[in-house]
Design a protein around this motif. Structure first.
Motif, PDB file in Angstrom:
ATOM      1  N   GLN A   2      16.217 -29.437  19.861  1.00  0.00           N
ATOM      2  CA  GLN A   2      15.610 -29.405  18.518  1.00  0.00           C
ATOM      3  C   GLN A   2      15.900 -28.081  17.826  1.00  0.00           C
ATOM      4  OE1 GLN A   2      11.541 -30.153  19.516  1.00  0.00           O
ATOM      5  NE2 GLN A   2      11.767 -32.380  19.412  1.00  0.00           N
ATOM      6  N   ARG A   3      15.862 -27.004  18.587  1.00  0.00           N
ATOM      7  CA  ARG A   3      16.144 -25.689  17.994  1.00  0.00           C
ATOM      8  C   ARG A   3      17.605 -25.594  17.546  1.00  0.00           C
ATOM      9  NH1 ARG A   3      14.575 -21.424  22.137  1.00  0.00           N
ATOM     10  NH2 ARG A   3      15.246 -20.026  20.471  1.00  0.00           N
ATOM     11  N   ALA A   6      17.966 -27.405  14.411  1.00  0.00           N
ATOM     12  CA  ALA A   6      17.361 -26.629  13.333  1.00  0.00           C
ATOM     13  C   ALA A   6      18.212 -25.387  13.008  1.00  0.00           C
ATOM     14  CB  ALA A   6      15.948 -26.212  13.726  1.00  0.00           C
ATOM     15  N   GLU A   8      18.938 -22.680  14.805  1.00  0.00           N
ATOM     16  CA  GLU A   8      18.406 -21.389  15.217  1.00  0.00           C
ATOM     17  C   GLU A   8      19.467 -20.656  16.041  1.00  0.00           C
ATOM     18  OE1 GLU A   8      14.621 -21.297  17.198  1.00  0.00           O
ATOM     19  OE2 GLU A   8      13.848 -22.936  15.968  1.00  0.00           O
TER      20      GLU A   8
END
Length: 168
Positions: A2-3, A6, A8
């Motif tokens: 998920q990171r 996103a 990141e």
């Protein structure tokens, strides 16, 4: 995951720390050269970063997906013209030519060129002797013989034509 989706950067650092050694090993087995493997790994990580949104966990594991990206880029690299040409050349440091003594100079008398030039007319022979055996430039020959540069060029060209016929 998920990171990474996103975007990141810290997540990419963790991803790199976890997977880079394994991915590098896969790439190195294909390309066989460490510096190329490093380049392909970097290209792969950039591609993974930019295309992470297309990863579908239902189609396979993350590791399998990234290994396929790395594998495909490594195969593309070894199929590239640049790689094929580069693999045919040998670095100068590895060359036997580096360890050989340089020749002391061109010695045309070893191949009988001076005997052949003796068959030229005196004007042509004089120009050829200065150009090829004396190491003069055409301008220097013109100065030495006090001739126009065009005359030196014409005599040299004519002499080369005669020599070509004599050598055949």
């Amino acid at each position: 995951m998920q990171r990474l989706r996103a975007r990141e950067e810290a997540a990419m650092t963790v991803f790199y720390d976890k997977y880079s050694a394994a991915l590098y090993g896969v790439i190195l087995r294909i390309v066989k050269k460490e510096e190329i493997a490093e380049d392909v790994l970097q290209e792969s990580l950039v591609k993974i970063w930019h295309s992470f949104t297309s990863y579908d966990a239902s189609k396979g594991r993350l590791f399998t997906w990234v290994v396929n990206i790395c594998r495909n880029l490594a195969i593309d690299k070894i199929r590239s013209r640049q790689y094929r040409v580069g693999s045919r050349t040998q670095p100068l440091e590895d060359s036997a030519a580096l360890r050989q003594a340089a020749p002391t100079g061109f010695q045309p008398e070893h191949i009988g060129v001076q005997e052949i030039t003796a068959k030229l007319n005196p004007e042509q022979k004089q120009v050829i002797d200065l150009l090829y055996f004396g190491g003069y430039t055409q301008s220097e020959v013109a100065d030495e013989l006090n001739l126009p540069l065009g005359t030196v060029k014409t005599r040299a060209r004519a002499a080369i034509k005669v020599l070509a016929k004599l050598i055949r």
